[in-house]
Motif scaffolding. Structure first.
Motif, PDB file in Angstrom:
ATOM      1  N   UNK A   1      -2.563   1.296 -10.074  1.00 61.25           N
ATOM      2  CA  UNK A   1      -3.121   0.051 -10.611  1.00 61.25           C
ATOM      3  C   UNK A   1      -2.148  -1.106 -10.399  1.00 61.25           C
ATOM      4  N   UNK A   2      -0.854  -0.823 -10.564  1.00 59.97           N
ATOM      5  CA  UNK A   2       0.156  -1.861 -10.331  1.00 59.97           C
ATOM      6  C   UNK A   2       0.161  -2.286  -8.864  1.00 59.97           C
TER       7      UNK A   2
ATOM      8  N   UNK B   1       0.839  -1.205   0.000  1.00 65.16           N
ATOM      9  CA  UNK B   1       0.000   0.000   0.000  1.00 65.16           C
ATOM     10  C   UNK B   1       0.870   1.249   0.000  1.00 65.16           C
ATOM     11  N   UNK B   2       2.000   1.200   0.674  1.00 68.68           N
ATOM     12  CA  UNK B   2       2.863   2.370   0.810  1.00 68.68           C
ATOM     13  C   UNK B   2       3.762   2.607  -0.390  1.00 68.68           C
ATOM     14  N   UNK B   3       4.062   1.585  -1.145  1.00 69.76           N
ATOM     15  CA  UNK B   3       4.980   1.737  -2.276  1.00 69.76           C
ATOM     16  C   UNK B   3       4.356   2.651  -3.325  1.00 69.76           C
TER      17      UNK B   3
ATOM     18  N   UNK C   1      -7.749   4.878  -5.032  1.00 71.01           N
ATOM     19  CA  UNK C   1      -7.557   3.673  -5.847  1.00 71.01           C
ATOM     20  C   UNK C   1      -7.755   2.412  -5.006  1.00 71.01           C
ATOM     21  N   UNK C   2      -7.269   2.435  -3.783  1.00 67.59           N
ATOM     22  CA  UNK C   2      -7.411   1.264  -2.906  1.00 67.59           C
ATOM     23  C   UNK C   2      -8.868   1.043  -2.508  1.00 67.59           C
ATOM     24  N   UNK C   3      -9.564   2.111  -2.173  1.00 71.92           N
ATOM     25  CA  UNK C   3     -10.971   1.980  -1.779  1.00 71.92           C
ATOM     26  C   UNK C   3     -11.817   1.520  -2.960  1.00 71.92           C
TER      27      UNK C   3
END
Length: 136
Positions: free
Chosen positions: A31-32, A18-20, A70-72
């Protein structure tokens, strides 16, 4: 040294993914990250949603807005866990409150007759450093 439980290790991996690239505004970078999180989490969708939600709640701010969105969008099951991340962010550090420390602990004090006390001592220190620097 004891090894981490495999699910604990998986949670750490998901959180680090998540942090990268979290400050990027490029949708391809996000997206990656989403693809990597899906691949690493595998069948552990409950753990994935928990870790992603806590991450979004803890690190979600104006600088990571694109990543958080993007995560949500990718993992809607993370939404119930965002509140836990927000709560942890507001919890503060794990330090002893200063009011519980005895007076004088942690303060550096010089003796009144210390040779470097006052501006004269600082001047002597500067001159000494210059002499050492020049090699003389």
């Amino acid at each position: 040294m004891t090894a981490l439980h495999p699910l604990t290790f998986l949670g750490v991996q998901i959180s680090s993914l998540c942090s990268r690239g979290k400050y990027s505004t490029d949708p391809a970078v996000h997206a990656q990250a989403v693809d990597e999180i899906r691949k690493v989490a595998g069948v552990h969708t409950d753990l994935r949603d928990h870790e992603v939600g806590v991450w979004v709640g803890y690190y979600g701010d104006e600088y990571t807005r694109t990543r958080a969105a993007a995560l949500v969008d990718a993992f809607p099951g993370c939404v119930p866990h965002i509140a836990l991340g927000v709560q942890r962010r507001g919890a503060g550090g794990n330090r002893t409150p200063e009011t519980s420390m005895p007076a004088g602990i942690g303060k550096i004090r010089r003796a009144p007759d210390h040779p470097l006390r006052g501006s004269r001592g600082l001047r002597m220190l500067r001159v000494s450093a210059e002499v050492i620097h020049r090699g003389g």
